[in-house]
Design a protein around this motif. Structure first.
Motif, PDB file in Angstrom:
ATOM      1  N   ARG A   1       0.831  -1.212   0.000  1.00 60.59           N
ATOM      2  CA  ARG A   1       0.000   0.000   0.000  1.00 60.59           C
ATOM      3  C   ARG A   1       0.860   1.254   0.000  1.00 60.59           C
ATOM      4  N   VAL A   2       1.940   1.227   0.757  1.00 66.58           N
ATOM      5  CA  VAL A   2       2.848   2.374   0.788  1.00 66.58           C
ATOM      6  C   VAL A   2       3.521   2.561  -0.564  1.00 66.58           C
ATOM      7  N   TRP A   3       3.989   1.450  -1.134  1.00 64.18           N
ATOM      8  CA  TRP A   3       4.661   1.544  -2.430  1.00 64.18           C
ATOM      9  C   TRP A   3       3.701   1.969  -3.540  1.00 64.18           C
ATOM     10  N   ALA A   4       2.418   1.670  -3.391  1.00 60.33           N
ATOM     11  CA  ALA A   4       1.427   2.102  -4.374  1.00 60.33           C
ATOM     12  C   ALA A   4       1.316   3.617  -4.400  1.00 60.33           C
ATOM     13  N   GLY A   5       1.703   4.258  -3.291  1.00 62.88           N
ATOM     14  CA  GLY A   5       1.703   5.710  -3.256  1.00 62.88           C
ATOM     15  C   GLY A   5       2.986   6.310  -3.776  1.00 62.88           C
ATOM     16  N   TRP A   6       4.028   5.505  -3.890  1.00 69.35           N
ATOM     17  CA  TRP A   6       5.324   5.984  -4.393  1.00 69.35           C
ATOM     18  C   TRP A   6       5.514   5.725  -5.877  1.00 69.35           C
ATOM     19  N   LEU A   7       4.967   4.599  -6.354  1.00 68.71           N
ATOM     20  CA  LEU A   7       5.014   4.258  -7.775  1.00 68.71           C
ATOM     21  C   LEU A   7       3.589   4.079  -8.274  1.00 68.71           C
ATOM     22  N   ARG A   8       3.262   4.671  -9.396  1.00 69.04           N
ATOM     23  CA  ARG A   8       1.909   4.563  -9.932  1.00 69.04           C
ATOM     24  C   ARG A   8       1.837   3.289 -10.782  1.00 69.04           C
ATOM     25  N   LEU A   9       1.385   2.210 -10.146  1.00 69.26           N
ATOM     26  CA  LEU A   9       1.277   0.914 -10.803  1.00 69.26           C
ATOM     27  C   LEU A   9      -0.197   0.547 -10.961  1.00 69.26           C
ATOM     28  N   ASP A  10      -0.583   0.119 -12.144  1.00 68.15           N
ATOM     29  CA  ASP A  10      -1.985  -0.242 -12.375  1.00 68.15           C
ATOM     30  C   ASP A  10      -2.336  -1.580 -11.725  1.00 68.15           C
ATOM     31  N   VAL A  11      -1.348  -2.442 -11.576  1.00 65.73           N
ATOM     32  CA  VAL A  11      -1.552  -3.756 -10.976  1.00 65.73           C
ATOM     33  C   VAL A  11      -0.747  -3.834  -9.685  1.00 65.73           C
ATOM     34  N   ASP A  12      -1.373  -4.319  -8.616  1.00 64.12           N
ATOM     35  CA  ASP A  12      -0.648  -4.443  -7.353  1.00 64.12           C
ATOM     36  C   ASP A  12       0.579  -5.341  -7.524  1.00 64.12           C
ATOM     37  N   PRO A  13       1.719  -4.908  -7.011  1.00 61.71           N
ATOM     38  CA  PRO A  13       2.923  -5.741  -7.127  1.00 61.71           C
ATOM     39  C   PRO A  13       2.863  -6.947  -6.196  1.00 61.71           C
ATOM     40  N   THR A  14       3.647  -7.945  -6.534  1.00 58.25           N
ATOM     41  CA  THR A  14       3.864  -9.100  -5.676  1.00 58.25           C
ATOM     42  C   THR A  14       5.039  -8.811  -4.762  1.00 58.25           C
ATOM     43  N   THR A  15       5.027  -9.362  -3.559  1.00 55.91           N
ATOM     44  CA  THR A  15       6.182  -9.232  -2.683  1.00 55.91           C
ATOM     45  C   THR A  15       6.892 -10.577  -2.574  1.00 55.91           C
ATOM     46  N   ALA A  16       8.175 -10.520  -2.231  1.00 62.73           N
ATOM     47  CA  ALA A  16       8.951 -11.746  -2.072  1.00 62.73           C
ATOM     48  C   ALA A  16       9.996 -11.530  -0.988  1.00 62.73           C
ATOM     49  N   LEU A  17      10.380 -12.617  -0.349  1.00 64.85           N
ATOM     50  CA  LEU A  17      11.450 -12.608   0.647  1.00 64.85           C
ATOM     51  C   LEU A  17      12.550 -13.542   0.160  1.00 64.85           C
ATOM     52  N   ALA A  18      13.758 -12.999   0.022  1.00 62.93           N
ATOM     53  CA  ALA A  18      14.900 -13.790  -0.436  1.00 62.93           C
ATOM     54  C   ALA A  18      15.838 -14.057   0.730  1.00 62.93           C
ATOM     55  N   VAL A  19      16.214 -15.320   0.912  1.00 61.17           N
ATOM     56  CA  VAL A  19      17.136 -15.718   1.983  1.00 61.17           C
ATOM     57  C   VAL A  19      18.143 -16.706   1.408  1.00 61.17           C
TER      58      VAL A  19
END
Length: 284
Positions: A210-228
């Motif tokens: 939700r925060v990133w949606a306010g920083w980048l104008r993306l028409d589709v919600d991004p996916t998140t990932a955790l890399a370890v």
């Protein structure tokens, strides 16, 4: 045998221990040598079998991306430092080198590995960039400028939300996206948090879409990932993470990195670090 790779925590730990031993010894480890090392380390014979079987499963899943021979004996590839798998193994929480390596430098290199892997996340045409700071690819230091830089690279507009100048990366270390040939908006985007922390479960929620949606104008919600750099075991640990984000563990990251990428310029610094870390481990 199931097609799914579903290791247990114990199987993972013993397999990692055997891999480290194969690298450190710099020679093939036959059954007798494995038992000798196991006795010295307090590893039971039943666990030794479990670890060997897990290495066989890893080899079956990863093919040429796995730098160990698992036939009559166990041996590391002569060019083991060229494999991102070995780099991630040496960075992992249980690595014997964990206490002596430079963790901030290692974290930056893990982000580089992740960025190289994610170039193949969405197939041909996928792009990825390491967004973490400090940057070696020209990302501006100040966060508002960095978001503007990222938006320009992705070909999207910046959002209207306030971008705090004190933020470093907004919880995002790597960004991957796959634009379409038509050049229009509405393409898949993945925002990735990378971590070397031993207890990483809490990091699954670091990226706030939700925060990133306010920083980048993306028409589709991004996916998140955790890399370890670990191999996340099956069961509760995996389920807790997978319910919240896409899990990119050592198995998945290594499977995404093509051989031409592994040997190419993007990972040259990682290969150099891994070679020097292997030499340091062998001299201990």
């Amino acid at each position: 045998m199931s097609d799914a790779y579903t290791p247990s925590p114990r199987a993972d730990k013993i397999a990692d221990w055997l891999e480290v031993a194969a690298i450190r010894e710099d020679r093939g480890l036959g059954a007798a040598a494995q038992r000798e090392l196991a006795v010295a380390a307090g590893v039971r014979e039943i666990d030794l079998d479990l670890g060997r079987n897990t290495m066989v499963r890893r080899a079956a899943v990863l093919g040429s991306a796995y730098p160990f021979r698992t036939g009559s004996g166990i041996a590391a590839a002569p060019d083991v430092a060229d494999f991102p798998w070995a780099s991630m193994l040496l960075m992992s929480a249980e690595s014997p080198m964990r206490l002596v390596i430079d963790l901030p430098r290692s974290a930056a290199m893990f982000e580089q590995i992740t960025a190289c892997a994610l170039v193949h996340l969405y197939g041909g045409g996928t792009r990825s960039v390491r967004f973490g700071w400090p940057s070696d690819i020209g990302r501006p230091r100040e966060f508002p400028d960095a978001v503007r830089w990222l938006a320009a690279d992705m070909g999207v507009a910046i959002g209207s939300s306030y971008r705090p100048p004190y933020a470093k990366d907004g919880g995002v270390d790597v960004v991957a996206w796959r634009p379409f040939p038509d050049g229009r908006s509405g393409f898949p985007v993945t925002l990735v948090q990378c971590t070397l922390e031993r207890d990483y479960a809490h990091k699954a929620g670091d990226v706030d879409v939700r925060v990133w949606a306010g920083w980048l104008r993306l028409d589709v919600d991004p996916t998140t990932a955790l890399a370890v750099p670990e191999v996340v075991p099956a069961g509760e640990a995996w389920n807790a993470l997978a319910a919240r984000t896409v899990v990119l563990d050592r198995i998945r990251l290594a499977s995404l990195i093509r051989e031409e990428t592994r040997m190419g310029y993007p990972l040259a610094g990682v290969r150099s670090w891994t070679a020097s870390t292997v030499d340091a481990m062998r001299s201990r």
